[in-house]
Design a protein around this motif. Structure first.
Motif, PDB file in Angstrom:
ATOM      1  N   ILE A   1       0.844  -1.199   0.000  1.00 25.96           N
ATOM      2  CA  ILE A   1       0.000   0.000   0.000  1.00 25.96           C
ATOM      3  C   ILE A   1       0.880   1.251   0.000  1.00 25.96           C
ATOM      4  O   ILE A   1       0.650   2.206  -0.746  1.00 25.96           O
ATOM      5  CB  ILE A   1      -0.961  -0.020   1.210  1.00 25.96           C
ATOM      6  N   GLY A   2       1.943   1.220   0.812  1.00 27.12           N
ATOM      7  CA  GLY A   2       2.891   2.336   0.788  1.00 27.12           C
ATOM      8  C   GLY A   2       3.544   2.467  -0.572  1.00 27.12           C
ATOM      9  O   GLY A   2       3.690   3.559  -1.117  1.00 27.12           O
ATOM     10  N   MET A   3       3.905   1.321  -1.123  1.00 25.10           N
ATOM     11  CA  MET A   3       4.536   1.301  -2.440  1.00 25.10           C
ATOM     12  C   MET A   3       3.585   1.899  -3.487  1.00 25.10           C
ATOM     13  O   MET A   3       4.006   2.646  -4.366  1.00 25.10           O
ATOM     14  CB  MET A   3       4.877  -0.147  -2.802  1.00 25.10           C
ATOM     15  N   THR A   4       2.301   1.571  -3.374  1.00 28.93           N
ATOM     16  CA  THR A   4       1.321   2.085  -4.328  1.00 28.93           C
ATOM     17  C   THR A   4       1.297   3.611  -4.304  1.00 28.93           C
ATOM     18  O   THR A   4       1.271   4.260  -5.352  1.00 28.93           O
ATOM     19  CB  THR A   4      -0.082   1.531  -3.987  1.00 28.93           C
ATOM     20  N   LEU A   5       1.335   4.178  -3.096  1.00 22.52           N
ATOM     21  CA  LEU A   5       1.358   5.642  -2.987  1.00 22.52           C
ATOM     22  C   LEU A   5       2.541   6.219  -3.747  1.00 22.52           C
ATOM     23  O   LEU A   5       2.410   7.178  -4.511  1.00 22.52           O
ATOM     24  CB  LEU A   5       1.456   6.055  -1.515  1.00 22.52           C
ATOM     25  N   VAL A   6       3.712   5.605  -3.529  1.00 28.93           N
ATOM     26  CA  VAL A   6       4.921   6.116  -4.183  1.00 28.93           C
ATOM     27  C   VAL A   6       4.812   5.960  -5.705  1.00 28.93           C
ATOM     28  O   VAL A   6       5.111   6.883  -6.462  1.00 28.93           O
ATOM     29  CB  VAL A   6       6.173   5.388  -3.650  1.00 28.93           C
ATOM     30  N   ILE A   7       4.355   4.788  -6.140  1.00 30.14           N
ATOM     31  CA  ILE A   7       4.260   4.538  -7.579  1.00 30.14           C
ATOM     32  C   ILE A   7       3.245   5.487  -8.217  1.00 30.14           C
ATOM     33  O   ILE A   7       3.433   5.951  -9.338  1.00 30.14           O
ATOM     34  CB  ILE A   7       3.900   3.067  -7.862  1.00 30.14           C
ATOM     35  N   LEU A   8       2.176   5.792  -7.490  1.00 30.35           N
ATOM     36  CA  LEU A   8       1.162   6.706  -8.032  1.00 30.35           C
ATOM     37  C   LEU A   8       1.756   8.074  -8.351  1.00 30.35           C
ATOM     38  O   LEU A   8       1.318   8.752  -9.280  1.00 30.35           O
ATOM     39  CB  LEU A   8       0.001   6.875  -7.044  1.00 30.35           C
ATOM     40  N   THR A   9       2.757   8.493  -7.580  1.00 30.19           N
ATOM     41  CA  THR A   9       3.379   9.785  -7.878  1.00 30.19           C
ATOM     42  C   THR A   9       4.447   9.655  -8.952  1.00 30.19           C
ATOM     43  O   THR A   9       5.138  10.612  -9.258  1.00 30.19           O
ATOM     44  CB  THR A   9       4.053  10.401  -6.629  1.00 30.19           C
TER      45      THR A   9
ATOM     46  N   TYR B   1      -2.336  11.790  -7.342  1.00 32.89           N
ATOM     47  CA  TYR B   1      -2.647  11.375  -8.718  1.00 32.89           C
ATOM     48  C   TYR B   1      -2.150  12.415  -9.733  1.00 32.89           C
ATOM     49  O   TYR B   1      -1.676  12.069 -10.808  1.00 32.89           O
ATOM     50  CB  TYR B   1      -4.150  11.172  -8.901  1.00 32.89           C
ATOM     51  N   ALA B   2      -2.278  13.696  -9.370  1.00 34.81           N
ATOM     52  CA  ALA B   2      -1.883  14.754 -10.306  1.00 34.81           C
ATOM     53  C   ALA B   2      -0.374  14.724 -10.546  1.00 34.81           C
ATOM     54  O   ALA B   2       0.080  14.812 -11.690  1.00 34.81           O
ATOM     55  CB  ALA B   2      -2.301  16.113  -9.762  1.00 34.81           C
ATOM     56  N   VAL B   3       0.391  14.557  -9.474  1.00 30.66           N
ATOM     57  CA  VAL B   3       1.851  14.538  -9.618  1.00 30.66           C
ATOM     58  C   VAL B   3       2.276  13.371 -10.514  1.00 30.66           C
ATOM     59  O   VAL B   3       3.134  13.508 -11.382  1.00 30.66           O
ATOM     60  CB  VAL B   3       2.534  14.443  -8.236  1.00 30.66           C
ATOM     61  N   GLY B   4       1.647  12.214 -10.311  1.00 32.34           N
ATOM     62  CA  GLY B   4       2.010  11.061 -11.128  1.00 32.34           C
ATOM     63  C   GLY B   4       1.505  11.171 -12.550  1.00 32.34           C
ATOM     64  O   GLY B   4       2.121  10.671 -13.476  1.00 32.34           O
TER      65      GLY B   4
END
Lengths: 320, 351, 534
Positions: free
Chosen positions: A50-58, A198-201
């Protein structure tokens, strides 16, 4: 896209139930105890993912989570056994350490304008080194009890205990998994911070020109990822009864696999927490059924590779 | 921009201070070897008051067993002020280990102890040291060819066999027909895993009621062995024996069995390695978790003994030394971990 | 089923003798294309002659792009038949089109930023030496020749990313010319001048003229009527996927053409002037942008001006004059270390070091390039629109969705954005509607100063008129507007005053009465002339 991974989960459940060995007329895979085992083991990877998902999303990646898990595991074990600081301060210190390491990841990435692949690779190396120094090269075993040199048993029931619910002994890691998932899903869907992620990614330039504090968003997601790795470390040491500097090797790849199977795009901007949670469950079920069938480990590795590619390829098709 | 510069400065400062720190120790090293490098290698054999520099190249310190090997070498060497040991860790990387040995040769070591990561990649550099007249003691794994002074290692197959015999005897004693064994294996394809597995199968032959009902690989890792053993126990609720190729995996099996609410008194847990460390197998037997573990001696202390004999006495050692393997029933012995280790490891009968 | 029908048609039409004359290069006969649920194109029949410039016009969504994708081999499943020089043409893909000498220059640039100009020109068919290695000397030599043909004075070694959009477009055109062993027969240009300065457009027109003399047929898609009337021999009009007609340019005029395209008369594209300036909204004193000697991004030199509420201030200049840089600098895109000078908003001196601070100071910026700078194409219309103004919809960090939805709905209605809903990905909308979303995003922050960079680039006539109307409405509502544009008519008829930049310097400030095409061009070329003399 989310339904795609849900479909995959259901299909895998059905196949597993069909292939499961049967003992005394009972389907071993479908036994409640076995299903609970699966979610117990999915929880640790799921929380990291879940933490990884946050990072990947950006649009970033965090390769340091496995090493941070080891560092935080050593930290927590040392706090409990060597420094005898008690359960609550241990938890607080460990989570703070994880968040701090993640904050360093994010700050170095944004300030020095490096790719996160590089910064977190460096952190992976640094954290392993620090963990090994701290532990002295051996695992720190946890002995729970009321004795002078023992760790408080409360710690174990907090992170590896069970709660009786509806006649089932639910392992507590599941509660952490579900609550972290729900909290982060809310964060992403309903808060301004989530929109910014989401915008940053999706398009960093456009996000910056829209007044999104891009650097701050990135630092926060890395700190979050580090903190969730620390939480996973607490569950980890409570499960295996020791804090070891060699633990967590390759966990970053499992977390990435869970996120990707759940429909997260490595290019950033696309993905959901629910998808990632399903991805973590899929991986855990796979491990479980292959173990139940007593399949040779080489085949397990090959099969896992095939399933990751299949899952992602199917989602690509769906997108078109 | 300013922050960026500040941060770079901070990183540089840290790097510099770490390097400075290690530079000091390096200086000490060279100080103790300065007299050494002046003397020709051939003379070292009979010079009484000399100090000797020993290079110890470890394949992977990340494995507790290898960490223990290093610690034992350091402890044994500490009792001999004329010996100075420098360590290098290849972190499972053959190329790094070759570079480590080259580095030692540059430093002018008098003797090389090496536990090779793999045989073939390290054969050449070990031969190079040997050709230079530097005695080479191999620990645990060998290199190809004959260009080394001696090899000290234990016999995994023999250890596996002893574990198997123990299981066979225990099953007969309990009258189990059949006795179901779950085997948690080491890294698939590695020699120790194969030998510990094969030896075990030899050992249980004496009792035809003993059956291995499932075998799974857990890469030597405790964290991996937990879910693996959990699934095995789920599929085979009738298991009587859990045999793991090392102690951490056996510990994991115990955790899983507790979670599965198995009757611990009626189940036998057997591991291998018996490290004298706080997280090691001897402690586990003393605490009553593991039922048995078998010492896999590192040979570290022996290596130092033989190094002394070679360097000071000019003795020609046997090419092969085998350390004894014995079961450890730690609960029956007294003393500290190190003392127990000494009791079970100290005898070095030659096979 | 589809295949059968297509096959049937082919047979049927192949039996008919072709009516093409010897001069016919390409003929469309009953060409149509279906997408799931939509008939994007139906029964289009017309021909393009050798050595002819044939304009193709129509609003966005009229089917121009679909038709061109059929000709360039992108779509292979269509109805009807194409004839090239009288022979039926079946393309298997874009590479196949190249083999037949058909080249297309897309509206959206399609270059790899890290490659050099020479590498770009020879991408996929690099010349080899006899040892099979890259013959970079020959590549550069030939590249220089081609660049000369399009009058682009850049080095073949220059990375594409260093070029401005206009120069990149010329590289694309050069790439189409450099077809190797397959001589160019048909060149399709999709909005080629949308990013070009007047001078660069002139070069392009010369290139097109050269090709015409060599017998190459061109299909020219544009929204700019002055170009169409100047270049085209004939004009074909499409509307809603249907073929409306083909007309010799001599028999056409602008209003008749608009009527054919839109299907209704459009009295005037540009609304009448109603300048009514109020108090000062922004004052800029001695604004400079340093380039740090990198040469990347051209600088600004000591620019001062003021802007009143209700005023539309135009920023004119050639490519690279610093129009975009001026707007970007005001919006805090560059770091503080690079910027000198003072900015006053409503009389107060403001430090603007980042877009965040610019938005807080009441500025809003609609960027030149929608796709890479303004919009996040994978996100929904709603998420894009409220991104800059998100703070206003938060309570304790949580988005108040009903308020957000209502605000978005209001903008959709106000700007007449054609979208199936606010959850649709913004990348699926047409160019004009995307631009409106970008504009709405800025408007939601309730700005006092609006910075618009090429607000009508690459959008169709109808949408253009709507955006002009909107700009006027905003000015009337008291917004101060700074409008940078490379389109002269836009500058001349929209703006109350015009700033002219040349090489990063302010060379003229003209009132609407003073501003003529000649005076603007004169000021825009001012420093270049003096430098050439020196």
């Amino acid at each position: 896209m989310r339904f795609q991974s849900l479909f995959g989960l259901i299909a895998l459940l059905l196949v597993s139930a069909l292939l499961s060995p049967v003992n005394n007329g009972r389907n071993v895979f479908l036994e409640p105890q076995n299903l609970l085992n699966i979610v117990r083991f999915a929880s640790e990877n799921g929380i990291i993912a879940i933490g990884m998902t946050l990072v990947i999303l950006t649009g970033g990646i965090d390769l340091s989570v496995g090493a941070l898990l080891a560092l935080c595991a050593v930290c927590a074990a040392a706090c409990l056994m060597r420094y005898q600081v008690g359960t609550f301060p241990t938890v607080l210190l460990t989570l703070a350490l994880g968040a701090l390491a993640g904050w360093v990841n994010g700050t170095v990435t944004t300030r020095l304008r490096l790719q996160s692949f590089i910064t977190t690779l460096a952190m992976l190396s640094a954290a392993r080194g620090a963990a090994s120094l701290w532990s002295g090269g051996y695992a720190i075993p946890l002995a729970f009890g009321m004795g002078k040199d023992d760790a408080p048993p409360g710690f174990r029931s907090l992170f590896a205990g069970q709660i009786s619910l509806l006649g089932l002994d639910i392992p507590v890691p599941l509660f952490y998994f579900v609550s972290v998932g729900a909290a982060v899903a809310f964060l992403l869907k309903r808060t301004g911070f989530g929109r910014h992620v989401y915008a940053v990614g999706g398009n960093e330039t456009a996000a910056r020109l829209s007044g999104v504090p891009v650097s701050r968003v990135k630092v926060i997601v890395f700190a979050f990822s580090g903190m969730l790795a620390a939480l996973a470390a607490l569950l980890h040491i409570a499960l295996v009864n020791q804090g070891s500097h060699i633990d967590g090797a390759g966990y970053e790849l499992n977390a990435i696999a869970a996120a990707v199977i759940g429909g997260t795009s490595l290019a950033g901007g696309v993905g959901t927490v629910l998808g990632t949670m399903i991805g973590a469950l899929i991986l855990a079920i796979l491990d479980n059924i292959l173990g139940l069938r007593n399949i040779q480990s080489e085949y397990q590795l090959i099969l896992k590779g095939i399933i990751i590619v299949l899952a992602v390829a199917m989602q690509r098709r769906q997108e078109r | 921009m300013k922050k960026r510069r500040q941060m770079l400065a901070l990183m540089l400062a840290f790097t510099a201070s770490v390097l400075a720190g290690t530079a000091c120790t390096q200086k000490q090293d060279t100080a103790s070897t300065e007299g050494q490098s002046a003397a020709p290698a051939g003379q070292t054999g009979n010079s009484g008051g000399k100090t000797f520099l020993i290079g110890m190249s470890q394949a992977n310190k990340g494995e507790p067993w290898r960490q223990a090997m290093n610690d034992q070498i350091a402890a044994a060497a500490a009792q001999h002020p004329e010996l100075k040991v420098v360590f290098a860790d290849a972190a499972q990387n053959n190329a790094k280990q070759v570079a480590d040995v080259e580095n030692f040769l540059q430093q002018g070591i008098d003797l090389l102890i090496i536990s090779p990561n793999e045989a073939a990649p390290l054969t050449d550099v070990v031969a190079k040291a040997h050709d230079k007249g530097i005695p080479v003691i191999l620990l645990d794994r060998k290199v190809n060819g004959e260009k080394y002074t001696m090899w000290i290692g234990a016999d995994n197959k023999e250890i596996g066999k002893k574990a198997g015999e123990r299981v066979a005897a225990w099953s007969k004693e309990k009258g189990l027909k059949p006795a179901n064994v779950l085997e948690i294996r080491g890294l698939e394809g590695s020699t120790p895993a194969k030998e510990r597995g094969d030896g075990f199968r030899d050992g249980i032959k004496s009792n035809p009621d003993v059956k291995i009902v499932a075998q799974q690989n857990a890469d030597w890792l405790r964290e991996k062995a937990v879910p693996v053993s959990q699934a095995m126990l789920q599929a085979h609720a009738d298991a009587n024996v859990l045999y793991a190729h090392n102690d951490p995996m056996a510990e994991a099996a115990i955790i899983s069995a507790q979670n599965a609410k198995k009757d611990m008194d009626k189940t036998l847990f057997v591991g291998i390695d018996a490290l004298p460390t706080p997280d090691g197998g001897i402690r586990s037997v003393m605490d009553g978790r593991l039922d048995a573990t078998y010492v896999y001696p590192t040979g570290g202390a022996q290596a130092i003994e033989w190094a002394l004999k070679i360097l000071k006495g000019g003795e020609k050692p046997p090419r092969v030394r085998r350390a004894a393997n014995r079961g450890s029933d730690g609960g029956k012995r007294g003393g500290t971990l190190q003392e127990i280790w000494g009791q079970v490891n100290g005898c070095d009968a030659v096979f | 089923m589809k295949e059968l029908r297509r096959g049937g048609r082919n047979i049927e039409h192949n039996l008919l003798p072709t009516q093409a004359t010897a001069a016919t290069m390409l003929e469309f006969r009953y060409v149509g294309k279906n997408f799931p649920g939509v008939q994007a194109l139906r029964d289009v029949s017309f021909s393009v002659d050798t050595g002819e410039v044939h304009a193709l016009v129509g609003e966005n969504g009229a089917g121009k792009s679909t038709l061109m994708k059929i000709v360039s081999g992108v779509y292979t499943d269509y109805h009807g038949t194409l004839f090239l020089e009288g022979r039926p043409l079946t393309l298997c893909g874009p590479q196949d089109a190249r083999r037949y000498g058909i080249a297309i220059i897309h509206q959206e640039l399609n270059l790899i930023p890290e490659l050099t100009v020479a590498e770009t020109l020879f991408l996929g068919r690099e010349p080899r030496t006899r040892w099979g290695t890259l013959d970079s000397r020959r590549m550069k030599r030939e590249a220089s020749t081609v660049l000369e043909r399009v009058s682009l004075p850049v080095s073949p070694d220059c990375p594409v990313k260093r070029l401005r959009v206009g120069e990149q477009q010329l590289v694309e055109i050069a790439r189409a010319l450099e077809q190797g062993e397959h001589p160019l027969r048909l060149l399709i240009l999709d909005e080629p001048t949308s990013a070009l300065s007047a001078a660069e457009a002139e070069r392009l027109f010369e290139v097109i003229g050269d090709l015409k003399r060599q017998g190459v047929a061109s299909i020219y898609i544009s929204h700019k009527f002055d170009e169409i009337f100047r270049l085209a021999d004939r004009i074909t009009v499409l509307r809603d996927g249907a073929y409306i007609g083909t007309y010799p340019t001599g028999e056409m005029n602008e209003s008749a053409l608009i009527r054919l395209m839109v299907g209704r008369p459009l009295t005037d594209l540009l609304p009448p002037q109603t300048a009514n300036p109020g108090e000062e909204a922004m004052r800029v004193e001695g604004l400079s942008l340093l380039t740090n000697g990198t040469g990347y991004g051209r600088g600004l030199d000591n620019i001062s001006f003021s802007l009143r509420r209700g005023e539309i201030l135009g920023v004119a200049g050639l490519m690279g004059a610093g129009r975009t840089e001026l707007l970007e600098t005001l919006f805090g895109v560059y770091g503080r270390g690079q910027v000198r000078g003072r900015i006053f908003i409503a009389g107060r001196k403001r430090h603007i070091g980042s877009p965040q601070e610019a938005i807080a100071a009441g500025l809003a910026f609609v960027t030149e390039d929608r796709k890479t700078q303004s919009l996040i194409s994978i996100l929904s219309v709603r998420h894009n629109m409220t991104l800059a103004a998100l703070k206003g919809f938060l309570r304790a960090g949580v988005i108040q969705q009903p308020a957000e939805r209502a605000a978005v709905q209001e903008q959709v209605e106000r700007l007449r954005i054609k979208t199936p809903g606010d959850a649709v990905t913004v990348g699926t909308l047409s160019g004009g509607n995307q631009q409106k979303v970008a504009l709405a995003k800025c408007l939601l922050t309730a700005p006092s100063v609006l910075l618009l960079d090429e607000p009508t680039r690459g959008i169709d006539v109808g949408a253009k008129a709507e955006i002009y109307r909107l700009i006027h409405e905003l000015a009337e509502g008291g917004a101060a507007i700074l409008l940078a544009s490379s389109e002269m008519p836009e500058i001349l008829s929209l703006c109350d005053r015009v700033l002219v930049l040349s090489h990063g310097r302010l060379t003229a400030e003209l009132t609407q009465a003073e501003a003529t095409q000649e005076r603007i061009l004169e000021a825009a070329t001012l420093r270049r002339a003096t430098r050439d003399a020196a």
